[in-house]
Motif scaffolding. Structure first.
Motif, PDB file in Angstrom:
ATOM      1  N   GLU A 240       0.846  -1.183   0.000  1.00  0.00           N
ATOM      2  CA  GLU A 240       0.000   0.000   0.000  1.00  0.00           C
ATOM      3  C   GLU A 240       0.886   1.239   0.000  1.00  0.00           C
ATOM      4  N   VAL A 241       0.601   2.168  -0.916  1.00  0.00           N
ATOM      5  CA  VAL A 241       1.417   3.365  -1.098  1.00  0.00           C
ATOM      6  C   VAL A 241       0.548   4.602  -0.893  1.00  0.00           C
ATOM      7  N   ALA A 242       1.007   5.511  -0.056  1.00  0.00           N
ATOM      8  CA  ALA A 242       0.296   6.767   0.184  1.00  0.00           C
ATOM      9  C   ALA A 242       0.795   7.839  -0.774  1.00  0.00           C
ATOM     10  N   VAL A 243      -0.116   8.699  -1.218  1.00  0.00           N
ATOM     11  CA  VAL A 243       0.206   9.829  -2.089  1.00  0.00           C
ATOM     12  C   VAL A 243      -0.088  11.107  -1.318  1.00  0.00           C
ATOM     13  N   VAL A 361      12.276   6.380   8.148  1.00  0.00           N
ATOM     14  CA  VAL A 361      12.073   6.461   9.590  1.00  0.00           C
ATOM     15  C   VAL A 361      12.055   5.055  10.175  1.00  0.00           C
ATOM     16  N   ASP A 362      13.047   4.750  11.002  1.00  0.00           N
ATOM     17  CA  ASP A 362      13.086   3.479  11.753  1.00  0.00           C
ATOM     18  C   ASP A 362      13.004   2.241  10.868  1.00  0.00           C
ATOM     19  N   ASP A 363      13.323   2.388   9.590  1.00  0.00           N
ATOM     20  CA  ASP A 363      13.150   1.297   8.617  1.00  0.00           C
ATOM     21  C   ASP A 363      11.694   0.852   8.522  1.00  0.00           C
ATOM     22  N   GLN A 364      10.786   1.682   9.006  1.00  0.00           N
ATOM     23  CA  GLN A 364       9.349   1.407   8.928  1.00  0.00           C
ATOM     24  C   GLN A 364       8.689   2.197   7.806  1.00  0.00           C
ATOM     25  N   ILE A 365       9.207   3.386   7.537  1.00  0.00           N
ATOM     26  CA  ILE A 365       8.609   4.256   6.522  1.00  0.00           C
ATOM     27  C   ILE A 365       9.660   4.624   5.487  1.00  0.00           C
ATOM     28  N   LEU A 366       9.305   4.472   4.229  1.00  0.00           N
ATOM     29  CA  LEU A 366      10.108   4.963   3.114  1.00  0.00           C
ATOM     30  C   LEU A 366       9.285   6.003   2.377  1.00  0.00           C
ATOM     31  N   ARG A 367       9.876   7.170   2.212  1.00  0.00           N
ATOM     32  CA  ARG A 367       9.181   8.273   1.540  1.00  0.00           C
ATOM     33  C   ARG A 367      10.082   8.823   0.436  1.00  0.00           C
ATOM     34  N   VAL A 368       9.529   8.989  -0.759  1.00  0.00           N
ATOM     35  CA  VAL A 368      10.265   9.511  -1.908  1.00  0.00           C
ATOM     36  C   VAL A 368       9.349  10.481  -2.642  1.00  0.00           C
ATOM     37  N   GLY A 369       9.874  11.616  -3.066  1.00  0.00           N
ATOM     38  CA  GLY A 369       9.025  12.557  -3.778  1.00  0.00           C
ATOM     39  C   GLY A 369       9.767  13.731  -4.350  1.00  0.00           C
ATOM     40  N   THR A 382       3.846  23.269  -6.081  1.00  0.00           N
ATOM     41  CA  THR A 382       3.046  22.075  -6.345  1.00  0.00           C
ATOM     42  C   THR A 382       3.948  20.858  -6.250  1.00  0.00           C
ATOM     43  N   GLU A 383       3.677  19.960  -5.302  1.00  0.00           N
ATOM     44  CA  GLU A 383       4.555  18.822  -5.011  1.00  0.00           C
ATOM     45  C   GLU A 383       3.761  17.526  -4.934  1.00  0.00           C
ATOM     46  N   CYS A 384       4.497  16.408  -5.037  1.00  0.00           N
ATOM     47  CA  CYS A 384       3.892  15.092  -4.844  1.00  0.00           C
ATOM     48  C   CYS A 384       4.928  14.141  -4.267  1.00  0.00           C
ATOM     49  N   ASP A 385       4.611  13.516  -3.141  1.00  0.00           N
ATOM     50  CA  ASP A 385       5.468  12.523  -2.497  1.00  0.00           C
ATOM     51  C   ASP A 385       4.716  11.201  -2.369  1.00  0.00           C
ATOM     52  N   LEU A 386       5.466  10.108  -2.372  1.00  0.00           N
ATOM     53  CA  LEU A 386       4.931   8.779  -2.121  1.00  0.00           C
ATOM     54  C   LEU A 386       5.521   8.245  -0.823  1.00  0.00           C
ATOM     55  N   ALA A 387       4.728   7.507  -0.057  1.00  0.00           N
ATOM     56  CA  ALA A 387       5.201   6.947   1.207  1.00  0.00           C
ATOM     57  C   ALA A 387       4.676   5.533   1.390  1.00  0.00           C
ATOM     58  N   LEU A 388       5.535   4.685   1.925  1.00  0.00           N
ATOM     59  CA  LEU A 388       5.194   3.291   2.192  1.00  0.00           C
ATOM     60  C   LEU A 388       5.514   3.014   3.654  1.00  0.00           C
ATOM     61  N   ASP A 389       4.512   2.615   4.420  1.00  0.00           N
ATOM     62  CA  ASP A 389       4.672   2.360   5.850  1.00  0.00           C
ATOM     63  C   ASP A 389       4.532   0.864   6.113  1.00  0.00           C
ATOM     64  N   PRO A 393      -1.478  -2.729   7.020  1.00  0.00           N
ATOM     65  CA  PRO A 393      -1.834  -4.159   6.963  1.00  0.00           C
ATOM     66  C   PRO A 393      -1.275  -4.880   5.742  1.00  0.00           C
ATOM     67  N   GLY A 394      -1.222  -4.187   4.599  1.00  0.00           N
ATOM     68  CA  GLY A 394      -0.740  -4.846   3.397  1.00  0.00           C
ATOM     69  C   GLY A 394       0.758  -4.798   3.206  1.00  0.00           C
ATOM     70  N   ASN A 395       1.486  -4.217   4.175  1.00  0.00           N
ATOM     71  CA  ASN A 395       2.925  -4.009   3.990  1.00  0.00           C
ATOM     72  C   ASN A 395       3.784  -4.796   4.972  1.00  0.00           C
ATOM     73  N   ARG A 396       3.240  -5.839   5.559  1.00  0.00           N
ATOM     74  CA  ARG A 396       3.993  -6.622   6.533  1.00  0.00           C
ATOM     75  C   ARG A 396       5.269  -7.188   5.904  1.00  0.00           C
ATOM     76  N   GLY A 397       6.360  -7.014   6.593  1.00  0.00           N
ATOM     77  CA  GLY A 397       7.639  -7.503   6.099  1.00  0.00           C
ATOM     78  C   GLY A 397       8.408  -6.502   5.276  1.00  0.00           C
ATOM     79  N   ALA A 398       7.805  -5.345   4.979  1.00  0.00           N
ATOM     80  CA  ALA A 398       8.474  -4.350   4.149  1.00  0.00           C
ATOM     81  C   ALA A 398       9.668  -3.713   4.854  1.00  0.00           C
ATOM     82  N   GLU A 399       9.700  -3.777   6.198  1.00  0.00           N
ATOM     83  CA  GLU A 399      10.801  -3.131   6.931  1.00  0.00           C
ATOM     84  C   GLU A 399      12.159  -3.711   6.552  1.00  0.00           C
ATOM     85  N   GLU A 400      12.224  -4.980   6.210  1.00  0.00           N
ATOM     86  CA  GLU A 400      13.494  -5.569   5.809  1.00  0.00           C
ATOM     87  C   GLU A 400      13.995  -4.964   4.508  1.00  0.00           C
ATOM     88  N   ARG A 401      13.093  -4.740   3.577  1.00  0.00           N
ATOM     89  CA  ARG A 401      13.493  -4.138   2.304  1.00  0.00           C
ATOM     90  C   ARG A 401      13.817  -2.660   2.473  1.00  0.00           C
TER      91      ARG A 401
END
Length: 501
Positions: A240-243, A361-369, A382-389, A393-401
């Motif tokens: 799941e990716v936040a905009v 942040v803490d290898d829990q959140i990756l944000r690029v924008g 006018t900006e746009c960033d993407l974030a993955l936490d 629920p859909g991102n379990r295990g993403a902290e390793e990556r």
């Protein structure tokens, strides 16, 4: 001041309606570091388009070479490639939106104006300048969307002086300007690739921006293409990716400050560290949020990677004194020694310009924008960033990556292996200690020291016009009282003290 709100520390930070616009699923997501890879991958993706290509950006230079090693029949340069696609892909329409203010640069770009004239006669290529913003604001997003099935969103402009490899070699002859062939400095940058519903969301954002800028309503492509390049390995699957967005209030459109809120909430959520790469460090709101955490006895560490100085004279006059003053203020709050700013250099000691906008942040959140850590990216541009936490629920295990990419980024800056970074962090438990242990001679990270602003910089600081936070009632840039308004007073007091001592 924007305040972080009390939250469940086990809950994900992105929250639609507060600090992001939408959260959508991506079957694949990948962090792309440096423009040599990005330009090549973007070219391959555009060649796979079946219906629609959207290019939304701060700048485009039609002369740049996207892939010097391309062996296909299509052109290597951006402008000829777009013309080639329009000619050979009869079902593909291409829409290009560029910030209007910098359009004067087009006059000095060789055959660019002739190419734009040919595009104007094409039924499948539309080029538009974006003037739908307050005075002093810029359109700063860097987006490419292919068929709504793949989107790139990040900090890399498709323009000159951006191409570089991750080796950032001294004197690399491939790092040269179009037409003149003059070499430019090493350049570090990053963007994110996503597919699925996340790509469609960015497509929606791009089409909305096209319409706001005065264009017609564009159709939503309905094709089952897969433009994801085979060479691009996904860092994450089924996530799941936040905009998150920034947009200034203008005419009938309300202000959007999701990016600022997301920064503050991410900092508030940190327990171990915040790692950030950014072109600037000049946001009063972000500095205040960091200062609050530095005063805590068990708060997180902050490691920020900046360029040694801003790219242009005007940018440095605005951002240089702001960064210096912020560093002094944070040094007062940093009673536990948990804040550092570094700048990367090549093996010969030449500065590597940092243009990436990455936060981990803490290898829990990756944000690029596209958003810089300055005032205008929080409320004016006018900006746009993407974030993955990873806590979604859909991102379990993403902290390793996420951890793997953090180690990879630091390894690039420190000229070591990613495994060396991981081992040092595992042993020390400290990001600051990891960097200090691995810093060496040659290509490395060097500490940034706050400079002493000049009289001209003091005058600029008093006016606060070059890095405002929003547009006022008349659409003119407007700063909220804070850092720079007090900078001139503090500097004058400091100089009087020295003169009287």
């Amino acid at each position: 001041m924007l305040k972080a709100y009390a939250r469940d520390l086990a809950a994900p930070v992105p929250e639609p309606g507060r600090n992001c616009w939408r959260i959508e699923e991506a079957g694949r997501a990948a962090l792309i570091v440096d423009a040599a890879d990005y330009f090549s991958l973007a070219r391959k993706a555009m060649l796979r388009a079946q219906s629609q290509i959207l290019l939304i950006g701060w700048d485009f230079d039609t002369r740049i070479v996207l892939d010097p090693d391309a062996g296909e029949g299509a052109p290597q340069e951006l402008g000829p490639l777009i013309s080639w696609i329009a000619k050979h892909r009869k079902d593909v329409c291409i829409h290009i939106l560029r910030w209007n203010w910098g359009a004067v640069k087009l006059l000095g770009r060789g055959s660019t104006l002739f190419r734009l004239a040919r595009w104007a006669a094409s039924k499948r290529i539309a080029f538009k300048l974006d003037a739908a913003h307050p005075v002093g604001a810029s359109h700063h997003q860097k987006i490419i969307v292919v068929d709504d099935n793949l989107a790139f969103c990040g900090g890399i402009d498709m323009t000159a002086t951006r191409w570089d490899t991750r080796r950032h070699l001294d004197g690399d002859r491939r790092r040269k300007r179009p037409t003149t062939g003059r070499l430019y400095r090493p350049w570090h940058d990053a963007t994110m690739a996503v597919d699925g519903a996340a790509a469609r969301a960015i497509g929606d954002l791009a089409r909305e921006r096209w319409e706001i800028a005065g264009g017609e309503r564009l159709p939503v492509p309905e094709v089952s293409s897969d433009p994801w390049p085979e060479e691009l390995e996904a860092d994450f699957t089924d996530v799941e990716v936040a905009v998150a967005r920034t947009r200034a209030e203008h005419e009938d459109f309300e202000s959007i400050r999701e990016i600022e809120a997301l920064y503050v909430d991410m900092i508030a959520s940190a327990r171990r560290f915040v790692y950030a790469e950014n072109q600037f460090f000049a946001s009063r709101v972000i500095a205040n949020a960091i200062a609050e955490r530095l005063r805590e006895p068990d708060g997180p560490e902050f490691v920020i990677v900046n360029p040694d100085k801003a790219e242009g004279w005007i940018e440095e006059e605005a951002m240089g004194p702001a960064r210096s003053e912020l560093m002094r203020r944070l040094a007062e709050a940093d009673v536990h020694g948990r804040f550092r700013i570094y700048s990367p250099v090549t093996r010969d000691g030449a500065p590597i310009y940092v243009h990436s906008k990455i936060t981990i942040v803490d290898d829990q959140i990756l944000r690029v924008g596209s958003a810089n850590i300055n005032n205008r990216s929080m409320g004016l541009d006018t900006e746009c960033d993407l974030a993955l936490d990873a806590r979604s629920p859909g991102n379990r295990g993403a902290e390793e990556r996420i951890a793997a990419r953090r180690c990879d980024l630091l390894a690039e800056h420190l000229d070591v292996r990613a495994g060396d970074v991981a081992a040092a962090f595992a042993e020390t438990g400290s990001l600051v200690a990891t960097v200090e242990r691995l810093r060496g001679s040659g290509r490395t990270l060097v500490p940034v020291e706050p400079g002493e602003p000049s009289e001209l910089e003091i005058a600029i600081a008093r006016k606060e016009l070059l890095d405002p936070e929003s547009a006022g009632e008349e659409g003119e840039p407007e700063a909220r009282p804070g850092l720079l308004r007090g900078l001139g007073r503090r500097l004058r007091r400091r100089r009087r003290t020295r003169q009287n001592s």
